[in-house]
Scaffold this motif. Structure first.
Motif, mmCIF file in Angstrom:
data_model
loop_
_atom_site.group_PDB
_atom_site.id
_atom_site.type_symbol
_atom_site.label_atom_id
_atom_site.label_comp_id
_atom_site.label_asym_id
_atom_site.label_seq_id
_atom_site.Cartn_x
_atom_site.Cartn_y
_atom_site.Cartn_z
ATOM 1 N N PHE A 160 -27.812 -16.930 -3.020
ATOM 2 C CA PHE A 160 -26.469 -16.913 -3.581
ATOM 3 C C PHE A 160 -25.634 -15.801 -2.942
ATOM 4 O O PHE A 160 -26.125 -14.694 -2.678
ATOM 5 N N VAL A 210 -20.925 -15.651 -6.065
ATOM 6 C CA VAL A 210 -21.624 -16.494 -7.041
ATOM 7 C C VAL A 210 -22.423 -15.633 -8.008
ATOM 8 O O VAL A 210 -22.440 -15.871 -9.228
ATOM 9 N N LEU A 211 -23.104 -14.606 -7.495
ATOM 10 C CA LEU A 211 -23.902 -13.740 -8.364
ATOM 11 C C LEU A 211 -23.038 -13.006 -9.392
ATOM 12 O O LEU A 211 -23.479 -12.752 -10.512
ATOM 13 N N SER A 247 -20.167 -14.226 -10.576
ATOM 14 C CA SER A 247 -19.291 -15.169 -11.281
ATOM 15 C C SER A 247 -19.731 -15.341 -12.728
ATOM 16 O O SER A 247 -20.929 -15.414 -13.028
ATOM 17 N N HIS A 299 -19.504 -17.995 -14.183
ATOM 18 C CA HIS A 299 -19.983 -19.376 -14.233
ATOM 19 C C HIS A 299 -21.324 -19.541 -13.507
ATOM 20 O O HIS A 299 -21.729 -20.657 -13.203
ATOM 21 N N ARG A 300 -21.989 -18.445 -13.254
ATOM 22 C CA ARG A 300 -23.227 -18.515 -12.471
ATOM 23 C C ARG A 300 -24.270 -19.435 -13.116
ATOM 24 O O ARG A 300 -24.907 -20.235 -12.437
ATOM 25 N N ILE A 322 -23.383 -23.019 -12.575
ATOM 26 C CA ILE A 322 -23.576 -23.413 -11.183
ATOM 27 C C ILE A 322 -25.063 -23.681 -10.917
ATOM 28 O O ILE A 322 -25.433 -24.712 -10.324
ATOM 29 N N CYS A 323 -25.921 -22.777 -11.370
ATOM 30 C CA CYS A 323 -27.354 -22.936 -11.127
ATOM 31 C C CYS A 323 -27.904 -24.180 -11.819
ATOM 32 O O CYS A 323 -28.720 -24.921 -11.248
ATOM 33 N N PRO A 338 -16.618 -23.583 -9.184
ATOM 34 C CA PRO A 338 -17.300 -23.617 -10.475
ATOM 35 C C PRO A 338 -16.581 -24.431 -11.542
ATOM 36 O O PRO A 338 -17.211 -25.039 -12.402
#
Length: 227
Positions: free
Chosen positions: A69, A73-74, A76, A78-79, A82-83, A128
């Protein structure tokens, strides 16, 4: 007066060398010559067949991570979402097993996602807040295109993503020509998703039999159903 000479005595069995000088002993009876039993040749030592031991594969190296990531992303909020969505879609792409996929943010306005076409650096970029399953499936299909497993082109990418599974078709494709009634929808109903996926698989099968206009065939069949 001469003393009587004692008679020579011969012990039996007589030996030629044991006879006195004045007499000759009785001839010895010659029996069959006794030969020592020939020694048996020693049997060659039986060599044991050595079977090579199967080499054990020791997993000394740690397994490759599934994702790499970016810092955006890390960090965010919304992580987790996303994952969760990436993992769900990846279940339908076993071709990506053992590959680390780079995940970043799509920052360009109007772009919902982007997939790398570099086979040495597989990666996807997503938004996201507009993270539909089909968008992720489309970008994962780009990774297969980079490896030569899917024909190149955005329309072909849409078609192969549709054929993967109806569970991934939650929004309409953006490159194939579809009826307006379907394009305007933000969400695709389960029945529509099943129909699109089935038509996509049918078009791919027609390509395997030599139909070079398989993309137009899919678009024509979908237009007949939704038109």
């Amino acid at each position: 007066m001469a003393r009587p000479r004692p008679a020579a005595t011969i012990s039996a069995p007589a030996d030629r060398r044991s006879l006195a000088a004045g007499g000759r002993g009785a001839p010895l009876a010659r029996g069959p010559a006794s030969r020592p039993a020939p020694a048996r040749a020693a049997a060659p030592a039986r060599q044991r067949r050595v079977r090579p031991l199967e080499q054990l594969a020791l997993a000394l190296e740690p397994a490759r991570p599934r994702w790499s990531f970016s810092r955006r992303v890390l960090g965010s909020p919304h992580r987790a979402r996303i994952c969760e969505r990436l993992e769900f879609v990846r279940r339908f792409y076993p071709e990506l097993d053992g590959i680390t996929v780079r995940v970043g943010m799509a920052l360009k306005r109007g772009v919902l996602g982007w997939g790398s076409l570099d086979p040495e650096h597989p990666g996807v970029w997503v938004r996201p807040r507009r993270l539909e399953y089909f968008t992720i499936a489309h970008e994962f299909t780009h990774l297969l295109q980079a490896r030569g497993e899917v024909p190149r082109g955005e329309r072909a990418c849409d078609l192969w993503a549709l054929a993967r599974s109806p569970l991934l078709v939650d929004s309409p494709p953006g490159y194939l020509k579809l009826p307006r009634a379907l394009v305007r929808k933000r969400r695709v109903a389960p029945g529509e998703a099943a129909l699109l996926s089935a038509r996509a698989r049918s078009a791919i099968e027609a390509r395997q039999f030599g139909d070079r206009r398989y993309l137009a065939r899919f678009e024509r069949e979908v237009a007949q159903v939704f038109g």
